[in-house]
Design a protein around this motif. Structure first.
Motif, PDB file in Angstrom:
ATOM      1  N   ALA A  28      60.209 -26.898  15.718  1.00 53.03           N
ATOM      2  CA  ALA A  28      59.671 -25.556  15.505  1.00 53.03           C
ATOM      3  C   ALA A  28      58.803 -25.506  14.249  1.00 53.03           C
ATOM      4  CB  ALA A  28      60.804 -24.541  15.405  1.00 53.03           C
ATOM      5  N   VAL A  29      59.277 -26.115  13.180  1.00 49.30           N
ATOM      6  CA  VAL A  29      58.520 -26.111  11.919  1.00 49.30           C
ATOM      7  C   VAL A  29      57.222 -26.899  12.079  1.00 49.30           C
ATOM      8  CG1 VAL A  29      58.536 -26.954   9.530  1.00 49.30           C
ATOM      9  CG2 VAL A  29      60.517 -25.732  10.435  1.00 49.30           C
ATOM     10  N   PHE A  30      57.300 -28.075  12.681  1.00 56.05           N
ATOM     11  CA  PHE A  30      56.101 -28.896  12.818  1.00 56.05           C
ATOM     12  C   PHE A  30      55.103 -28.271  13.786  1.00 56.05           C
ATOM     13  CE2 PHE A  30      59.155 -32.563  11.821  1.00 56.05           C
ATOM     14  CZ  PHE A  30      59.067 -32.297  10.470  1.00 56.05           C
ATOM     15  N   GLY A  31      55.594 -27.630  14.825  1.00 56.31           N
ATOM     16  CA  GLY A  31      54.706 -26.901  15.734  1.00 56.31           C
ATOM     17  C   GLY A  31      54.012 -25.747  15.042  1.00 56.31           C
ATOM     18  N   THR A  32      54.742 -25.078  14.167  1.00 59.35           N
ATOM     19  CA  THR A  32      54.158 -23.978  13.404  1.00 59.35           C
ATOM     20  C   THR A  32      53.065 -24.481  12.470  1.00 59.35           C
ATOM     21  OG1 THR A  32      56.222 -22.732  13.524  1.00 59.35           O
ATOM     22  CG2 THR A  32      54.677 -22.125  11.772  1.00 59.35           C
ATOM     23  N   ILE A  33      53.306 -25.611  11.836  1.00 54.01           N
ATOM     24  CA  ILE A  33      52.291 -26.190  10.936  1.00 54.01           C
ATOM     25  C   ILE A  33      51.022 -26.519  11.728  1.00 54.01           C
ATOM     26  CG2 ILE A  33      51.714 -28.206   9.523  1.00 54.01           C
ATOM     27  CD1 ILE A  33      54.701 -28.239   8.683  1.00 54.01           C
ATOM     28  N   LEU A  34      51.180 -27.161  12.876  1.00 54.56           N
ATOM     29  CA  LEU A  34      50.007 -27.529  13.676  1.00 54.56           C
ATOM     30  C   LEU A  34      49.283 -26.290  14.203  1.00 54.56           C
ATOM     31  CD1 LEU A  34      48.321 -29.808  14.868  1.00 54.56           C
ATOM     32  CD2 LEU A  34      49.831 -29.781  16.855  1.00 54.56           C
ATOM     33  N   THR A  35      50.039 -25.323  14.694  1.00 56.11           N
ATOM     34  CA  THR A  35      49.421 -24.115  15.235  1.00 56.11           C
ATOM     35  C   THR A  35      48.695 -23.328  14.152  1.00 56.11           C
ATOM     36  OG1 THR A  35      51.085 -23.986  16.969  1.00 56.11           O
ATOM     37  CG2 THR A  35      49.864 -21.975  16.497  1.00 56.11           C
ATOM     38  N   THR A  37      47.378 -24.516  11.451  1.00 56.50           N
ATOM     39  CA  THR A  37      46.166 -25.262  11.108  1.00 56.50           C
ATOM     40  C   THR A  37      45.068 -25.002  12.136  1.00 56.50           C
ATOM     41  OG1 THR A  37      47.469 -26.998  10.040  1.00 56.50           O
ATOM     42  CG2 THR A  37      45.215 -27.555  10.663  1.00 56.50           C
ATOM     43  N   VAL A  38      45.435 -25.068  13.405  1.00 56.11           N
ATOM     44  CA  VAL A  38      44.456 -24.840  14.477  1.00 56.11           C
ATOM     45  C   VAL A  38      43.906 -23.421  14.407  1.00 56.11           C
ATOM     46  CG1 VAL A  38      44.249 -24.572  16.990  1.00 56.11           C
ATOM     47  CG2 VAL A  38      45.320 -26.609  16.034  1.00 56.11           C
ATOM     48  N   ARG A  39      44.788 -22.443  14.208  1.00 55.34           N
ATOM     49  CA  ARG A  39      44.358 -21.041  14.212  1.00 55.34           C
ATOM     50  C   ARG A  39      43.547 -20.663  12.964  1.00 55.34           C
ATOM     51  NH1 ARG A  39      46.504 -17.520  17.897  1.00 55.34           N
ATOM     52  NH2 ARG A  39      46.375 -15.784  16.425  1.00 55.34           N
ATOM     53  N   SER A  40      43.630 -21.453  11.905  1.00 50.43           N
ATOM     54  CA  SER A  40      42.836 -21.130  10.718  1.00 50.43           C
ATOM     55  C   SER A  40      41.567 -21.977  10.606  1.00 50.43           C
ATOM     56  CB  SER A  40      43.677 -21.284   9.455  1.00 50.43           C
ATOM     57  OG  SER A  40      44.051 -22.627   9.259  1.00 50.43           O
ATOM     58  N   LEU A  46      34.068 -23.128  14.217  1.00 53.44           N
ATOM     59  CA  LEU A  46      33.334 -22.845  15.447  1.00 53.44           C
ATOM     60  C   LEU A  46      32.934 -21.391  15.611  1.00 53.44           C
ATOM     61  CD1 LEU A  46      35.362 -24.959  18.041  1.00 53.44           C
ATOM     62  CD2 LEU A  46      33.410 -25.637  16.648  1.00 53.44           C
ATOM     63  N   GLY A  47      33.460 -20.507  14.765  1.00 55.16           N
ATOM     64  CA  GLY A  47      33.120 -19.094  14.881  1.00 55.16           C
ATOM     65  C   GLY A  47      33.739 -18.423  16.098  1.00 55.16           C
ATOM     66  N   ILE A  48      34.951 -18.830  16.456  1.00 51.65           N
ATOM     67  CA  ILE A  48      35.654 -18.222  17.591  1.00 51.65           C
ATOM     68  C   ILE A  48      36.936 -17.565  17.087  1.00 51.65           C
ATOM     69  CG2 ILE A  48      34.710 -19.836  19.275  1.00 51.65           C
ATOM     70  CD1 ILE A  48      37.330 -21.382  19.159  1.00 51.65           C
ATOM     71  N   SER A  49      37.601 -16.845  17.948  1.00 52.63           N
ATOM     72  CA  SER A  49      38.844 -16.175  17.540  1.00 52.63           C
ATOM     73  C   SER A  49      40.001 -17.187  17.507  1.00 52.63           C
ATOM     74  CB  SER A  49      39.187 -15.045  18.519  1.00 52.63           C
ATOM     75  OG  SER A  49      39.659 -15.584  19.735  1.00 52.63           O
ATOM     76  N   PRO A  50      41.043 -16.882  16.727  1.00 51.43           N
ATOM     77  CA  PRO A  50      42.208 -17.769  16.688  1.00 51.43           C
ATOM     78  C   PRO A  50      42.854 -17.971  18.061  1.00 51.43           C
ATOM     79  CG  PRO A  50      42.281 -16.274  14.827  1.00 51.43           C
ATOM     80  CD  PRO A  50      41.148 -15.820  15.711  1.00 51.43           C
ATOM     81  N   ASP A  51      42.859 -16.938  18.891  1.00 54.47           N
ATOM     82  CA  ASP A  51      43.436 -17.091  20.229  1.00 54.47           C
ATOM     83  C   ASP A  51      42.629 -18.066  21.078  1.00 54.47           C
ATOM     84  OD1 ASP A  51      45.522 -15.357  19.694  1.00 54.47           O
ATOM     85  OD2 ASP A  51      44.426 -13.603  20.414  1.00 54.47           O
ATOM     86  N   GLU A  52      41.308 -18.015  20.957  1.00 55.12           N
ATOM     87  CA  GLU A  52      40.462 -18.965  21.685  1.00 55.12           C
ATOM     88  C   GLU A  52      40.696 -20.384  21.169  1.00 55.12           C
ATOM     89  OE1 GLU A  52      36.381 -16.772  22.958  1.00 55.12           O
ATOM     90  OE2 GLU A  52      36.773 -16.886  20.797  1.00 55.12           O
ATOM     91  N   ALA A  53      40.928 -20.500  19.857  1.00 57.70           N
ATOM     92  CA  ALA A  53      41.160 -21.820  19.269  1.00 57.70           C
ATOM     93  C   ALA A  53      42.424 -22.450  19.832  1.00 57.70           C
ATOM     94  CB  ALA A  53      41.258 -21.708  17.748  1.00 57.70           C
ATOM     95  N   THR A  54      43.488 -21.663  19.964  1.00 57.97           N
ATOM     96  CA  THR A  54      44.721 -22.237  20.504  1.00 57.97           C
ATOM     97  C   THR A  54      44.596 -22.555  21.985  1.00 57.97           C
ATOM     98  OG1 THR A  54      45.634 -20.005  20.782  1.00 57.97           O
ATOM     99  CG2 THR A  54      46.271 -21.204  18.807  1.00 57.97           C
TER     100      THR A  54
END
Length: 109
Positions: A28-35, A37-40, A46-54
């Motif tokens: 859970a912690v490592f998934g949160t770190i990766l998510t 990072t991706v969402r920020s 790329l200039g897209i929304s965090p939801d599009e990034a995930t």
């Protein structure tokens, strides 16, 4: 070896329970770190929304379909996220090593 033979089953079950619990917590912690990072990082690059990034990272075919510059940004972001996970793991291992070296010694029967 630290418990009586009559309590060995309970001790083993308790040990396995806490190992499973720690594994779930770690994922859970490592998934949160990766998510996070991706969402920020990806929206900044790329200039897209965090939801599009995930949603982009869910399928390798979606990443392959991106233009070269965008694909490189996504791959670099994922590498950064995995690198952060390894840094956290290193810190946890160091704490575990210190706890191990400072712990009690129990003779093996």
């Amino acid at each position: 070896n630290a418990v009586e033979v009559k309590d060995l089953g309970v001790a083993t079950a308790t040990s396995m329970f806490f190992r499973t619990l720690a594994g779930s917590l770690g994922r859970a912690v490592f998934g949160t770190i990766l998510t996070s990072t991706v969402r920020s990082e990806i929206p900044q690059r790329l200039g897209i929304s965090p939801d599009e990034a995930t949603s982009i990272i869910r399928a390798p075919s979606d990443i392959r379909a991106l233009p070269d510059a965008s694909r490189d940004a996504v791959v670099e972001t994922l590498a950064t996220g995995v690198g952060r996970i390894y840094l956290v793991c290193t810190g946890i291992m160091i704490v575990g090593l210190i706890a191990l070296l400072g712990g009690l010694s129990v003779a093996i029967r």
